[in-house]
Enzyme design. Structure first.
Site, PDB file in Angstrom:
ATOM      1  CG  HIS A 164      18.428  -6.614   6.578  1.00  0.00           C
ATOM      2  ND1 HIS A 164      18.790  -7.925   6.648  1.00  0.00           N
ATOM      3  CD2 HIS A 164      17.500  -6.635   5.511  1.00  0.00           C
ATOM      4  CE1 HIS A 164      17.903  -8.826   6.058  1.00  0.00           C
ATOM      5  NE2 HIS A 164      17.151  -8.046   5.494  1.00  0.00           N
ATOM      6  CD  GLU A 172       7.157   1.359 -22.369  1.00  0.00           C
ATOM      7  OE1 GLU A 172       7.774   2.384 -21.729  1.00  0.00           O
ATOM      8  OE2 GLU A 172       7.578   0.138 -22.046  1.00  0.00           O
ATOM      9  CG  ASP A 199      10.166   4.725 -23.347  1.00  0.00           C
ATOM     10  OD1 ASP A 199      11.121   5.326 -23.778  1.00  0.00           O
ATOM     11  OD2 ASP A 199       9.965   3.931 -22.299  1.00  0.00           O
ATOM     12  CB  CYS A 238       3.215   5.212 -15.094  1.00  0.00           C
ATOM     13  SG  CYS A 238       3.951   4.395 -16.466  1.00  0.00           S
TER      14      CYS A 238
HETATM   15  C1  PEP Z   1       7.564   5.472 -19.612  1.00  0.00           C
HETATM   16  O1  PEP Z   1       8.187   5.026 -20.546  1.00  0.00           O
HETATM   17  O2  PEP Z   1       6.734   6.652 -19.704  1.00  0.00           O
HETATM   18  C2  PEP Z   1       7.743   4.764 -18.347  1.00  0.00           C
HETATM   19  C3  PEP Z   1       6.948   5.292 -16.976  1.00  0.00           C
HETATM   20  O3  PEP Z   1       8.680   3.818 -18.251  1.00  0.00           O
HETATM   21  P1  PEP Z   1      10.213   4.250 -17.939  1.00  0.00           P
HETATM   22  O4  PEP Z   1      10.471   5.475 -17.656  1.00  0.00           O
HETATM   23  O5  PEP Z   1      10.620   3.068 -17.111  1.00  0.00           O
HETATM   24  O6  PEP Z   1      10.816   3.758 -19.544  1.00  0.00           O
HETATM   25 MG    MG Z   2       9.369   3.172 -20.695  1.00  0.00          MG
END
Ligand code: PEP
Ligand code: MG
Length: 529
Positions: A168, A408, A433, A480
């Site tokens: 914490h 992905e 990925d 992402c």
């Molecule tokens: C990805 O695969 O692009 C992703 C954002 O997930 P991770 O990096 O957790 O595999």
């Molecule tokens: Mg990934």
């Protein structure tokens, strides 16, 4: 950078006169009431995670089991203070031994609240370190109440010989913007007293008695950091709207509640990817209850902003409680949703915890490593099973919790039309990925890093296909992968029509600065929505 102040917590050495059990019990009861009053006052002065921690401590004092154990010890002739101490130590040890990291860290709160009661019993005023000059606090571990009782502007940083980033105190340090380093080892405490130090929380180091060169170097870093922070603070509160008036949602990729808090403070408009498997990489899967509190904690840190949790992306390379299938070491084997479908109890536990947490805030869920519409459908069917279970138990959850897919894998991109047509609420494209599997290029192999720079053409084609499908179903889509932190790629995504990006939170403001300068009407050479 500054002098070191050693925090001491010790109550056991006091000599106490023990009265009759009835009197000791009365003293204990009175001390608990006073301690709860103190905590109430502190609670009123704080907000967010700090307030919750104090509330947790206050509720601890009402715990019937704890009260009964103390009473039993007192009845056997132990003094009130010692009975509290011994009971708290038992409780702390019990919690500490729990495999659930989050729960085990709560042992510090038990010790902290015990100290409060014992101080009252000893007639000791609450130890409130009076610091003349801003200092780096050092101790074996730091209690949450240490951080609350010392003026913020007197705390330069925090270094502990033991402790954990899950504690914490560490969580509070993050939310209070205090640089902190944990687990520096026992020798830290022997050598520290009275020294000056440079604490580098970026690198997890502390440098004792720095020479003039080190001091000058640190001063330069502190000044640069300060300037950067000012610019960031200015940008942070600006909405991310391009010159032509297009709003872009900038979100963060996170790996735990501390990260979520830091990301929101850094200006993230939500969490586009919470990698839930980070919760268990220390070796075991928390119970449903442990997971529920973990997600709830993340939601609190997100402060009303949307939190998108990606279910466990575990593979054979992670050695987790018999989950790892060591007989078939292959990243192309049982991983992500595929592993969870093969172990439905694992998936159901996580989904139940997530659904229950969805009653507490804006929680969204997405599945990693979907490779086929069949797997997508099976995962959704299991979500329905989890919902049915909760309905029957009368546990509240959000019925229309948004469920999305992480695209992905190349097959998911190629079959996006079929996947997105079935109960999908949003699309997140994971280029890390997607690139790895499209180019057969291991993302961990440094010699192949050129495959991952910018937006590789084959991946770009797949993304274009996915975006076209997402639009045909009117679904929001965002990226992402690591490349969203690259300004050129981020701009390219927006030019393609993406209206959301999720990235490492430290890159958010740099990307925002770039997008604020962008005019989509002037140079719209790319297809735009
Ligand atoms: C990805 O695969 O692009 C992703 C954002 O997930 P991770 O990096 O957790 O595999
Ligand atoms: Mg990934």
């Amino acid at each position: 950078m500054g002098p070191v102040y050693r925090l001491r917590h010790g109550t056991a050495s006091l000599v106490r006169v023990v009265g009759q059990p009835v009197r000791e019990q009365a003293l204990f009861d009175a001390a608990v009431i006073l301690a709860k009053d103190e905590l109430n006052v502190l609670e009123e002065r704080t907000s967010g995670p700090q307030k919750d921690i104090l509330m947790f401590q206050r509720l601890m004092l009402d715990d019937a089991g704890l009260q009964a154990q103390v009473a039993q010890r007192i009845a056997q002739g132990t003094g009130a203070a010692e009975a509290m101490e011994l009971t708290a130590r038992d409780y702390a040890a019990l919690l500490e031994n729990l495999e659930d990291e989050y729960m085990s860290q709560r042992s510090v709160d038990v010790l902290d609240v015990c100290r409060r009661v014992v101080n009252i019993l000893d007639g000791e005023p609450r130890v409130r370190p009076e610091l003349d000059v801003p200092s780096i606090l050092v101790g074996e571990r730091v209690f949450p109440s240490d951080l609350i009782s010392i003026d913020r502007d007197k705390i330069l940083g925090l270094a502990t010989s033991a402790g954990s980033i899950q504690s914490h105190a560490a969580i509070m340090a993050r939310t209070m913007g205090i640089p902190a380093v944990v687990q520096l080892g026992p020798q830290l405490l022997e050598t520290m007293e009275g020294q000056s130090a440079i604490l580098d929380a970026y690198n997890g180091d502390i440098l004792l008695n720095p020479d003039t060169d080190a001091v000058r170097h640190a001063q330069r870093r502190i000044v640069t950091e300060g300037m950067l922070k000012k610019r960031m603070a200015f940008l942070r509160d600006e909405p991310c709207i391009t010159k032509d008036g297009t709003a872009i949602t900038l979100m963060a990729n996170c790996s735990g509640p501390e990260d979520v808090g830091a990301a929101v403070q850094a200006g993230a408009e939500g969490i586009g990817l919470l990698r839930s498997e980070f919760m268990i990489l220390n070796g075991h899967v928390p119970s449903e209850e442990g997971q529920y509190y973990y997600y709830k904690n993340c939601l609190e840190q997100a402060r009303g902003k949307p939190l998108t949790v990606c279910t466990f992306d575990l593979g054979p390379d992670q050695k987790v409680d018999g989950i790892a299938d060591t007989s078939s070491y292959s990243p192309l084997g049982m991983r992500g949703i595929r592993l969870q479908l093969a172990r439905p109890e694992l998936f159901l536990t996580q989904m139940r915890a997530l659904l229950r947490a969805s009653a507490e805030g804006d929680l969204r869920v997405m599945f990693p490593m979907i490779t086929s519409p069949e797997d997508w459908r099976k995962a959704l069917d299991l979500v329905e099973v989890a919902k049915d279970q909760l309905r029957q138990e009368g546990s509240p959850f959000r019925e229309d919790i948004p469920i999305g897919v992480v695209i992905e894998t190349p097959s998911a991109a190629l079959l996006a039309g079929e996947i997105l047509s079935d109960r999908c609420d949003f699309v997140c494209i994971g280029t890390n990925d997607l690139t790895q599997y499209t180019y057969v290029a291991d993302r961990l192999e440094g010699r192949l890093s050129s495959y991952f720079t910018g937006l590789p053409p084959a991946v770009e084609q797949l993304i274009d296909m996915v975006m076209a499908q997402a639009w045909s179903f009117d679904l929001p889509v965002y990226a992402c992968g690591v490349n969203t932190s690259d300004p050129d790629t981020a701009e390219l995504y927006v030019r393609k029509g993406m209206r959301g990006l999720s990235m490492e939170y430290r890159s958010l403001m740099q990307i925002k600065a770039r997008l604020l300068e962008l005019d989509l009407e002037k140079q719209s050479v790319f297809a735009s929505r």
